[in-house]
Design an enzyme around this catalytic site. Sequence first.
Site, PDB file in Angstrom:
ATOM      1  N   LYS A 229       9.698  -0.850  13.985  1.00 25.40           N
ATOM      2  CA  LYS A 229      10.280  -0.479  12.683  1.00 25.40           C
ATOM      3  C   LYS A 229      11.311   0.633  12.869  1.00 25.40           C
ATOM      4  O   LYS A 229      12.388   0.599  12.267  1.00 25.40           O
ATOM      5  CB  LYS A 229       9.181   0.028  11.735  1.00 25.40           C
ATOM      6  CG  LYS A 229       8.208  -1.015  11.244  1.00 25.40           C
ATOM      7  CD  LYS A 229       7.266  -0.360  10.211  1.00 25.40           C
ATOM      8  CE  LYS A 229       6.037  -1.181   9.944  1.00 25.40           C
ATOM      9  NZ  LYS A 229       5.045  -0.513   9.115  1.00 25.40           N
TER      10      LYS A 229
ATOM     11  N   LYS B 117       0.844  -1.192   0.000  1.00 27.69           N
ATOM     12  CA  LYS B 117       0.000   0.000   0.000  1.00 27.69           C
ATOM     13  C   LYS B 117       0.883   1.247   0.000  1.00 27.69           C
ATOM     14  O   LYS B 117       0.671   2.171  -0.762  1.00 27.69           O
ATOM     15  CB  LYS B 117      -0.915  -0.034   1.224  1.00 27.69           C
ATOM     16  CG  LYS B 117      -1.821   1.151   1.338  1.00 27.69           C
ATOM     17  CD  LYS B 117      -2.773   0.996   2.501  1.00 27.69           C
ATOM     18  CE  LYS B 117      -3.506   2.310   2.755  1.00 27.69           C
ATOM     19  NZ  LYS B 117      -4.408   2.218   3.909  1.00 27.69           N
TER      20      LYS B 117
ATOM     21  N   GLU C 119      10.574  -4.868   4.123  1.00 27.91           N
ATOM     22  CA  GLU C 119      10.607  -6.250   3.630  1.00 27.91           C
ATOM     23  C   GLU C 119      10.312  -6.302   2.132  1.00 27.91           C
ATOM     24  O   GLU C 119      10.992  -6.983   1.359  1.00 27.91           O
ATOM     25  CB  GLU C 119       9.555  -7.101   4.359  1.00 27.91           C
ATOM     26  CG  GLU C 119       9.838  -7.362   5.823  1.00 27.91           C
ATOM     27  CD  GLU C 119       9.225  -6.323   6.744  1.00 27.91           C
ATOM     28  OE1 GLU C 119       8.982  -5.166   6.294  1.00 27.91           O
ATOM     29  OE2 GLU C 119       8.995  -6.654   7.920  1.00 27.91           O
TER      30      GLU C 119
ATOM     31  N   HIS D 138      -4.183 -33.574  17.819  1.00 29.77           N
ATOM     32  CA  HIS D 138      -3.034 -34.365  18.243  1.00 29.77           C
ATOM     33  C   HIS D 138      -1.872 -33.480  18.656  1.00 29.77           C
ATOM     34  O   HIS D 138      -0.755 -33.960  18.816  1.00 29.77           O
ATOM     35  CB  HIS D 138      -2.620 -35.310  17.108  1.00 29.77           C
ATOM     36  CG  HIS D 138      -3.740 -36.238  16.723  1.00 29.77           C
ATOM     37  ND1 HIS D 138      -3.934 -37.467  17.329  1.00 29.77           N
ATOM     38  CD2 HIS D 138      -4.750 -36.093  15.836  1.00 29.77           C
ATOM     39  CE1 HIS D 138      -5.012 -38.043  16.811  1.00 29.77           C
ATOM     40  NE2 HIS D 138      -5.526 -37.227  15.906  1.00 29.77           N
TER      41      HIS D 138
ATOM     42  N   GLU E  30      -4.306  -6.864  14.898  1.00 33.12           N
ATOM     43  CA  GLU E  30      -3.814  -5.549  14.493  1.00 33.12           C
ATOM     44  C   GLU E  30      -4.952  -4.522  14.609  1.00 33.12           C
ATOM     45  O   GLU E  30      -4.714  -3.353  14.883  1.00 33.12           O
ATOM     46  CB  GLU E  30      -3.262  -5.593  13.059  1.00 33.12           C
ATOM     47  CG  GLU E  30      -2.333  -4.424  12.735  1.00 33.12           C
ATOM     48  CD  GLU E  30      -1.508  -4.628  11.476  1.00 33.12           C
ATOM     49  OE1 GLU E  30      -0.339  -5.029  11.562  1.00 33.12           O
ATOM     50  OE2 GLU E  30      -2.036  -4.367  10.388  1.00 33.12           O
TER      51      GLU E  30
ATOM     52  N   GLY F 174      -4.761  -2.040   4.962  1.00 31.61           N
ATOM     53  CA  GLY F 174      -3.992  -3.183   4.458  1.00 31.61           C
ATOM     54  C   GLY F 174      -4.653  -4.515   4.769  1.00 31.61           C
ATOM     55  O   GLY F 174      -4.803  -5.384   3.897  1.00 31.61           O
ATOM     56  N   ARG F 175      -5.101  -4.693   5.999  1.00 34.98           N
ATOM     57  CA  ARG F 175      -5.661  -6.002   6.394  1.00 34.98           C
ATOM     58  C   ARG F 175      -7.099  -6.195   5.896  1.00 34.98           C
ATOM     59  O   ARG F 175      -7.718  -7.219   6.174  1.00 34.98           O
ATOM     60  CB  ARG F 175      -5.546  -6.179   7.905  1.00 34.98           C
ATOM     61  CG  ARG F 175      -6.134  -5.052   8.730  1.00 34.98           C
ATOM     62  CD  ARG F 175      -5.680  -5.142  10.184  1.00 34.98           C
ATOM     63  NE  ARG F 175      -6.131  -4.000  10.976  1.00 34.98           N
ATOM     64  CZ  ARG F 175      -5.481  -2.858  11.081  1.00 34.98           C
ATOM     65  NH1 ARG F 175      -4.353  -2.681  10.456  1.00 34.98           N
ATOM     66  NH2 ARG F 175      -5.954  -1.879  11.850  1.00 34.98           N
TER      67      ARG F 175
END
Length: 503
Positions: free
Chosen positions: A473, A193, A199, A364, A333, A247-248
């Site tokens: 950050k 965005k 990253e 399990h 978030e 973003g999410r």
Amino acid sequence: MDAASRLSQLRAQAGRIQQTPLAKLIADDAARAQDFALRVGPIYANFARQHYDREALAALFALAQSVDAPARLKALFDGEKINLTEGRSVLHTSLRSDLSDAPVAKAAHAQALDARKQMRALVDSLAKSEITDIVSVGIGGSDLGPRLAVDALSGPKPGRFRVHFLSNVDGHAAQRVLAGLDPARTAAVLISKTFGTQETLLNGAILRDWLGGTERLYAVSANVERAAQAFSIPAERILPMWDWVGGRYSLWSAVGFPIALAIGMDAFEQMLDGAAEMDAHVLKTPVEKNLAVWHALTSVWNRNGLGYSTHAVLPYDERLKLLSNYLQQLVMESLGKSVRTDGSPVDVETVPVWWGGAGTDTQHSFFQALHQGTSIVPADFIGVVRADAPYPQNHRALHANLLAQTEAFANGQSSDDPHRAYAGGRPTTTLLLDALTPYSFGALLALYEHSVYLQSLVWGINAFDQFGVELGKQVASRLLPALEGKAQADDPVTRALLEQLRG
Ligand code: F6P
């Protein structure tokens, strides 16, 4: 009574029934198996195994009314600037629905349709090319939704493209993704965005160099200039998004380009249609029959009434195994805040820790603790009625396990041997999709989005900012020179660790 008082009274309300076994609440009110269930399109939801009764539910619905839930849902759809800390509208609903007459929502919908046209053209042109593999580079909201959707909705037969995802800044991730791919037959989509995310910029540069240029680079961004500048990508290969999409909440936008490449543009649009059906339901249905309101109030009840501090999401469908990763960002978030929108402290607990995994594997691994551990973990069980795999025996076993676990969690089983006793009283919601299709998948994700917003209204927090991720950050960018040996760290513990890392 105002919302804060209603919220603080949930503890007392829960205290009234907390000692009553869940199995007894259910046995004493047999009709709740039907009355505490709702259907919206392809989703059936049953809340009868939650540890509340009709009186508690009435208090919860009154809480939803006291925060003006219906009006504030409308405010979201109308594009009011409900993201107050950033002064933004929140219009992910306009990416898939056209339910508001507000000019800003109409304009957003028109922009979304234009971007979809551009996206369809890019999907078509790539389909005609030699490209066989797509690497989607992005992180957080620019990764988790597409990654989940591609994993959930790609059928067993190979699609036109193999779609790979690269998110982590760890160079081993790039090494693994690129191993075995042919640069001459691969295209990369850089999704960010902001186009300022470390990253994605680093991994984007790896892809550009590996591809030997920018010819097969595509981008999705709200910062088209930056994408064009940083990677010399021409405008016709950059798909837009806008500051009114968080973003999410963005997989419905061009961020979903990898989804369209994996499953086709028509299927992508079916996903949007499924979300649109949920939007219409949530916007138009009174709180007592509104699935997102039930879901949100149930979460609030478990957190603020019963005091549970984690929540598990347990899809009984292998194709949804990444759902908990996706929901971790969406929910945590959005709701991981301890101040209200006006800056004052929230005086109740907000988001629990969300976690989970796909059954039956999880049975399990961590289910022992869910059955007999000291912490009660409420859970969403998600099942799919129709099997698309040719092994009916397995599907029946899967369903038997889903039913068995929710029953055992609720009812428990007594025994003279304390090691073999199950207290029960573990609350669960069961969500059943008729089938796992793009449509039902879209409806499911939209349900969670609306539930998150409704929870934020109850807590008075802003679900649409994420300042909490900024500090880390900033510190990382301060420390990068120290790792390059050009500076020293101020913090003594960081200094000691740096010595080790610098070898
Ligand atoms: O994790 C923080 C965050 O800002 C998320 O909210 C966002 O989804 C992610 O980083 C990626 O941001 P961008 O799409 O701008 O690269």
